[in-house]
Enzyme design. Structure first.
Site, PDB file in Angstrom:
ATOM      1  N   LYS A  17     -41.617  90.322 -72.691  1.00 43.45           N
ATOM      2  CA  LYS A  17     -40.851  89.711 -73.789  1.00 43.45           C
ATOM      3  C   LYS A  17     -39.439  90.295 -73.843  1.00 43.45           C
ATOM      4  O   LYS A  17     -38.461  89.562 -74.023  1.00 43.45           O
ATOM      5  CB  LYS A  17     -41.584  89.915 -75.125  1.00 43.45           C
ATOM      6  N   GLN A  61     -47.111  93.807 -81.995  1.00 42.31           N
ATOM      7  CA  GLN A  61     -48.032  93.405 -80.934  1.00 42.31           C
ATOM      8  C   GLN A  61     -49.470  93.750 -81.307  1.00 42.31           C
ATOM      9  O   GLN A  61     -49.767  94.860 -81.745  1.00 42.31           O
ATOM     10  CB  GLN A  61     -47.626  94.099 -79.622  1.00 42.31           C
ATOM     11  N   ASP A  84     -44.120  85.195 -84.793  1.00 38.00           N
ATOM     12  CA  ASP A  84     -45.479  84.933 -84.325  1.00 38.00           C
ATOM     13  C   ASP A  84     -46.142  83.812 -85.124  1.00 38.00           C
ATOM     14  O   ASP A  84     -47.128  83.240 -84.697  1.00 38.00           O
ATOM     15  CB  ASP A  84     -46.352  86.188 -84.524  1.00 38.00           C
TER      16      ASP A  84
HETATM   17  N1  L34 Z   1     -48.232  89.956 -82.174  1.00 37.70           N
HETATM   18  N2  L34 Z   1     -49.676  89.979 -80.368  1.00 37.70           N
HETATM   19  C1  L34 Z   1     -48.646  89.404 -81.031  1.00 37.70           C
HETATM   20  N3  L34 Z   1     -48.033  88.288 -80.570  1.00 37.70           N
HETATM   21  C2  L34 Z   1     -48.432  87.723 -79.407  1.00 37.70           C
HETATM   22  O1  L34 Z   1     -47.848  86.600 -78.988  1.00 37.70           O
HETATM   23  C3  L34 Z   1     -49.461  88.329 -78.677  1.00 37.70           C
HETATM   24  N4  L34 Z   1     -49.903  87.863 -77.438  1.00 37.70           N
HETATM   25  C4  L34 Z   1     -51.327  87.948 -77.133  1.00 37.70           C
HETATM   26  C5  L34 Z   1     -51.746  89.402 -77.353  1.00 37.70           C
HETATM   27  N5  L34 Z   1     -51.180  89.969 -78.561  1.00 37.70           N
HETATM   28  C6  L34 Z   1     -50.101  89.443 -79.209  1.00 37.70           C
HETATM   29  C7  L34 Z   1     -49.179  87.713 -76.332  1.00 37.70           C
HETATM   30  O2  L34 Z   1     -47.969  87.793 -76.286  1.00 37.70           O
HETATM   31  C8  L34 Z   1     -51.374  87.522 -75.687  1.00 37.70           C
HETATM   32  N6  L34 Z   1     -49.998  87.439 -75.266  1.00 37.70           N
HETATM   33  C9  L34 Z   1     -49.598  87.154 -73.948  1.00 37.70           C
HETATM   34  C10 L34 Z   1     -48.265  86.984 -73.605  1.00 37.70           C
HETATM   35  C11 L34 Z   1     -47.889  86.723 -72.300  1.00 37.70           C
HETATM   36  C12 L34 Z   1     -48.818  86.641 -71.313  1.00 37.70           C
HETATM   37  C13 L34 Z   1     -50.155  86.791 -71.626  1.00 37.70           C
HETATM   38  C14 L34 Z   1     -50.541  87.054 -72.928  1.00 37.70           C
HETATM   39  C15 L34 Z   1     -48.369  86.384 -69.910  1.00 37.70           C
HETATM   40  O3  L34 Z   1     -47.246  86.000 -69.692  1.00 37.70           O
HETATM   41  N7  L34 Z   1     -49.238  86.617 -68.910  1.00 37.70           N
HETATM   42  C16 L34 Z   1     -48.909  86.414 -67.522  1.00 37.70           C
HETATM   43  C17 L34 Z   1     -49.530  87.489 -66.667  1.00 37.70           C
HETATM   44  C18 L34 Z   1     -49.158  88.883 -67.053  1.00 37.70           C
HETATM   45  C19 L34 Z   1     -49.961  89.926 -66.321  1.00 37.70           C
HETATM   46  O4  L34 Z   1     -49.830  90.010 -65.087  1.00 37.70           O
HETATM   47  O5  L34 Z   1     -50.740  90.645 -66.967  1.00 37.70           O
HETATM   48  C20 L34 Z   1     -49.419  85.048 -67.079  1.00 37.70           C
HETATM   49  O6  L34 Z   1     -48.876  84.514 -66.119  1.00 37.70           O
HETATM   50  O7  L34 Z   1     -50.373  84.555 -67.677  1.00 37.70           O
END
Ligand code: L34
Length: 259
Positions: A17, A61, A84
């Site tokens: 982020k 988070q 959020d």
């Molecule tokens: N307050 N907590 C708050 N806001 C959020 O919006 C989140 N979340 C979830 C967990 N807790 C939170 C996220 O941001 C899950 N989450 C999130 C954000 C981004 C990705 C996955 C979950 C993401 O971009 N994942 C990548 C892979 C990253 C890796 O290699 O681990 C993807 O391509 O899916």
């Protein structure tokens, strides 16, 4: 972004982020607090960010360490800065179709559908999972009037009887259960659109890190039946981050107008 503790997944997401903010030319700050931070201390940080004029939007988070009450923390966030869309006031506004913000993950799913040209009007959307972060707001958004919505929505979950008989009726299947390989090919209708919201880290001795990221859908087999399917990684996750950025820009614009 406020990060409490050192959950490896949370650290990755928060870093992503921050990088996205930089890419977009947005000022961002990461407040990293130790695992043993007292609830009161975190609430103070939140209050500080609420009144900080240089910050238009922020998030804490999740998940938080067990000794901290997540509800209390979310309730302490100024709804105008709640990018959020987790604050009950913002969830309520979204539910009645007068959103201040849209929750990032469901909004990311909706944008994926819209921008992929998937018609949602009158279509049967089945949401698998009923979390406050994905399942419930996702269902609420898809029943609203308007583009990218106007759907007939069913929510199924761990207590649903004969869940596959319902997922098989879905024109659009949105899966947010948090269980690897939960949705198998026999649970999907021929030609359906499948969106996989799951992010599960599973052990994989063949991977350099010893683990690998998978969704909730048995992608390789389900793919053969679908007209469109979103992968993990590279699907909903990056969309979530984009929608958070969009909410932050919207918060800044609203703050500028009301000043
Ligand atoms: N307050 N907590 C708050 N806001 C959020 O919006 C989140 N979340 C979830 C967990 N807790 C939170 C996220 O941001 C899950 N989450 C999130 C954000 C981004 C990705 C996955 C979950 C993401 O971009 N994942 C990548 C892979 C990253 C890796 O290699 O681990 C993807 O391509 O899916």
């Amino acid at each position: 972004m406020v990060l409490v503790g050192s959950d490896p997944a949370s650290e990755v997401y928060v870093r992503m982020k921050g990088k996205k903010c930089e890419e977009l030319g947005m000022h961002s700050v990461t407040v990293a607090l130790p695992e043993d931070t007292a609830e009161e201390e975190l609430l103070k940080k939140v209050t500080g960010l609420n009144s900080d004029k240089s910050i238009h939007g922020f998030l804490v988070q999740l998940p938080l360490p067990k000794h901290i009450d997540e509800k209390k923390v979310i309730n302490a966030i100024d709804p105008k800065k709640d990018v959020d869309c987790f604050h009950p006031a913002n969830v309520g506004k979204m539910l009645i179709g007068e959103p201040e913000f849209l929750p990032a993950t469901p909004a990311g799913v909706q944008q994926m559908l819209v921008r992929s040209g998937v018609d949602t009007k009158g279509k049967h959307v089945v949401v698998v999972g009923r979390s406050n972060i994905v399942g419930k707001p996702m269902a609420a958004m898809m029943v609203q009037k308007g583009d990218g919505a106007d759907s007939t929505v069913t929510v199924v979950h761990s207590r649903t009887k004969d869940l596959p008989s319902i997922t098989r009726q879905a024109d659009i299947l949105i899966v947010a259960m948090g269980k690897p390989n939960f949705v198998t090919a026999d649970m999907v209708k021929e030609g359906a659109v499948v969106i996989d919201v799951g992010t599960n880290r599973v052990e994989d001795p063949a991977a350099p890190s010893g683990s690998r990221l998978v969704g909730d859908v048995d992608f390789d087999n389900v793919k053969k039946k679908t007209s469109a399917i979103s992968p993990v990684p590279g699907g909903v996750g990056p969309m979530t981050i984009c929608m958070l950025m969009a909410n932050t820009v919207a918060a800044a614009e609203k703050a500028a107008v009301s000043r």
